[in-house]
Design an enzyme around this catalytic site. Structure first.
Site, PDB file in Angstrom:
ATOM      1  N   GLY A   9      30.795 -58.499  11.172  1.00 30.50           N
ATOM      2  CA  GLY A   9      30.676 -57.095  10.782  1.00 30.50           C
ATOM      3  C   GLY A   9      29.247 -56.643  10.585  1.00 30.50           C
ATOM      4  O   GLY A   9      28.917 -55.472  10.795  1.00 30.50           O
ATOM      5  N   GLU A  62      33.570 -65.538  15.610  1.00 32.90           N
ATOM      6  CA  GLU A  62      34.987 -65.166  15.544  1.00 32.90           C
ATOM      7  C   GLU A  62      35.936 -66.199  16.156  1.00 32.90           C
ATOM      8  O   GLU A  62      37.055 -66.375  15.683  1.00 32.90           O
ATOM      9  CB  GLU A  62      35.201 -63.800  16.207  1.00 32.90           C
ATOM     10  CG  GLU A  62      34.685 -62.624  15.388  1.00 32.90           C
ATOM     11  CD  GLU A  62      33.186 -62.467  15.422  1.00 32.90           C
ATOM     12  OE1 GLU A  62      32.644 -61.736  14.577  1.00 32.90           O
ATOM     13  OE2 GLU A  62      32.531 -63.101  16.284  1.00 32.90           O
ATOM     14  N   GLY A  84      32.949 -59.191   8.163  1.00 32.88           N
ATOM     15  CA  GLY A  84      33.984 -58.475   7.449  1.00 32.88           C
ATOM     16  C   GLY A  84      34.634 -59.400   6.432  1.00 32.88           C
ATOM     17  O   GLY A  84      34.532 -60.625   6.519  1.00 32.88           O
ATOM     18  N   ASP A 113      34.292 -58.901  18.023  1.00 29.33           N
ATOM     19  CA  ASP A 113      34.602 -57.469  18.022  1.00 29.33           C
ATOM     20  C   ASP A 113      33.362 -56.654  17.656  1.00 29.33           C
ATOM     21  O   ASP A 113      32.280 -56.964  18.108  1.00 29.33           O
ATOM     22  CB  ASP A 113      35.788 -57.196  17.089  1.00 29.33           C
ATOM     23  CG  ASP A 113      35.480 -57.545  15.636  1.00 29.33           C
ATOM     24  OD1 ASP A 113      34.640 -58.446  15.375  1.00 29.33           O
ATOM     25  OD2 ASP A 113      36.081 -56.927  14.733  1.00 29.33           O
TER      26      ASP A 113
END
Length: 477
Positions: free
Chosen positions: A147, A170, A96, A178
């Site tokens: 992402g 992350e 992301g 996530d």
């Protein structure tokens, strides 16, 4: 498709009302015009992430385009197969656009809420892929991280190539794995998911297949021809989704030109290293994992260098991220796919309000050269149990993230298209008195002589079984 499953965690049901109905996003003023390209080739519908200068990092503009198009294609009788790829030679999607989110968070509560809303949009997209009613193929050619993992690992078909570079990085930026990592990672063999989550270890090329991240390994040179071949497939109108997936699986097998020889690229998460991973990462506290790694450095015939490197890796990570991530790996085993994304939405919102995320992104991604982040709290001891609990408690009255599909499940419904899992192999060994060769041949036959099955089954048998006097295998307890 699987029937809608009940949410089995009563705490989740009682602390959060049912989600409001999901509304498809629309493009906003300022969205980039060509950051996603959509193309049709007969029955194939192509989604091409088109920000090569940013390694196709996913942002809100892209998600607002992709979600409505996927829902539109789901209804179309002309759309047979969906494929997602990345523009340029380097990446499917490197993650992301967290730099933009960090800057947004510095604007205070409003910016933090906007960042949380982005994650809600992203997770809705990932859940749509995870529950899609048509064949979906992700081409993990190049960097596939963060992402990009969300756009691929929940699809029934995930193609790795010699260029694939997978990681969930992350914890390096004060966040958590996530995009459905709570579901995907704990369901990998042994403690490999916990290891990948906490350390951000990278898997290159065929290693993504061996680890269970990818379902297929193809050379990048065949991808164009494969797309053309898939576009020509004709399905019976009455064909079920499993029947369509089976045909695609057989078609993809035609384009395999073999795996790299084991002598050149041996299985990474295997043998004594894999035993050390399972040994050290099986604990339920980060402190115990550190202690196990310390013991490993002193262990005769242990993985000393690996343990030292892993200790160094973990020691510079956000203590809060490490503790939240380990808890996530343990509780995520029980979450359904829908509960996963709804809970991760809440956790991501907590991280947007936590100082480590902005600090981590600035230190690792925005500082030139990158610097060591100053985490708050700075040590594991300072991160209390109640601090970690707060990430997993949904306040009274807070609604769940709206999702676009009511399909739900606790195990991936199309797992058979990847390599057999260690659990698959264990169950067969325990159920039948067979020799090593018989077990390998059984899985080769059942998996249609799929590339990688022989290597995977042989590694598991070598590590997890002993041979009795009569030549049959006994599983090590």
């Amino acid at each position: 498709m699987p029937l809608r499953a009940k949410v089995t965690n009563p705490a989740f049901r009682t602390t959060a009302p049912m989600s409001t109905s999901a509304t498809l996003p629309t493009e906003l003023p300022g969205d980039e015009p060509d950051d996603v390209l959509f193309n049709s080739l007969y029955g194939v519908r192509l989604v091409e992430l088109n920000r090569p200068q940013k390694l196709n990092s996913l942002n809100g503009s892209m998600a607002r385009k992709i979600l409505p198009r996927l829902k539109e294609w789901e209804k179309s009788q002309l759309a047979n197969v969906i494929m997602v790829t990345g523009a340029g030679p380097k990446a499917l999607c490197a993650g992301g656009d967290v730099a933009a989110l960090a800057l947004q968070n510095e604007q205070g509560a409003e910016g933090q809420q906007q960042s949380t809303d982005f994650f809600g949009l992203e997770y809705s997209l990932d859940h749509t892929i995870a529950t899609y009613t048509k064949p979906f193929i992700s081409i993990m050619d190049g960097i596939t991280m963060g992402g990009g993992v969300g756009l691929s690992v929940h699809a029934p078909f995930r193609i790795a190539t010699e260029n694939t570079l997978f990681a969930m990085p992350e914890t390096t930026i004060g966040f958590f794995p996530d995009v459905g990592g709570s579901f995907f990672l704990p369901r990998l063999d042994g403690e490999t998911g916990t290891y990948l989550a906490l350390t951000s270890e990278r898997l290159k090329g065929v290693q993504a297949l061996y680890a269970g991240v990818a379902t297929h390994y193809l050379h990048s040179s065949v991808l164009s021809n494969l797309t053309g071949r898939l576009s020509e497939l004709v399905f019976r109108d009455s064909a079920t989704l499993p029947e369509r997936l089976d045909l695609i699986n057989k078609t993809m097998a035609e384009y395999s030109i073999g795996l790299p020889p084991q002598r050149e690229e041996p299985m990474l998460l295997a043998g004594s290293l894999r035993e050390a991973i399972d040994r050290c990462f099986a604990f339920n506290t980060v402190e115990e994992i550190f202690q196990a790694l310390e013991r490993e450095t002193q262990r005769e015939n242990g993985q000393k260098k690996w343990a030292e490197k892993t200790l160094q890796t973990l020691s510079v990570r956000s203590p809060t991220s490490l503790k939240v991530t380990l808890r996530q790996m343990r509780v995520g085993k029980k979450w359904s796919i829908s509960e996963t994304f709804q809970r991760e939405h809440h956790i991501s919102g907590k991280f947007m309000r936590h100082p480590d995320f902005v600090e981590g992104v600035k230190a690792r991604l925005m500082s030139k050269p990158p610097r060591q982040a100053s985490w708050q709290p700075a040590t594991l001891a300072e991160v209390k149990k109640e601090d970690v609990d707060a990430f997993f408690e949904i306040p009274e009255g807070e609604t769940r993230l709206p999702l676009f599909s009511e399909t739900d499940y606790h195990q991936y419904p199309h797992a058979q298209y990847g390599l057999p899992t260690q659990k698959d192999i264990e169950e067969f060994v325990l159920s039948a008195n067979r020799g090593r060769g018989e077990v390998v041949n059984k899985f080769l036959t059942q998996w249609g002589n799929k590339e990688g099955v022989r290597e995977k089954v042989s590694e598991v048998l070598a590590r997890c079984t002993t041979t009795r006097g009569d030549g049959t295998l006994e599983w090590k307890q």
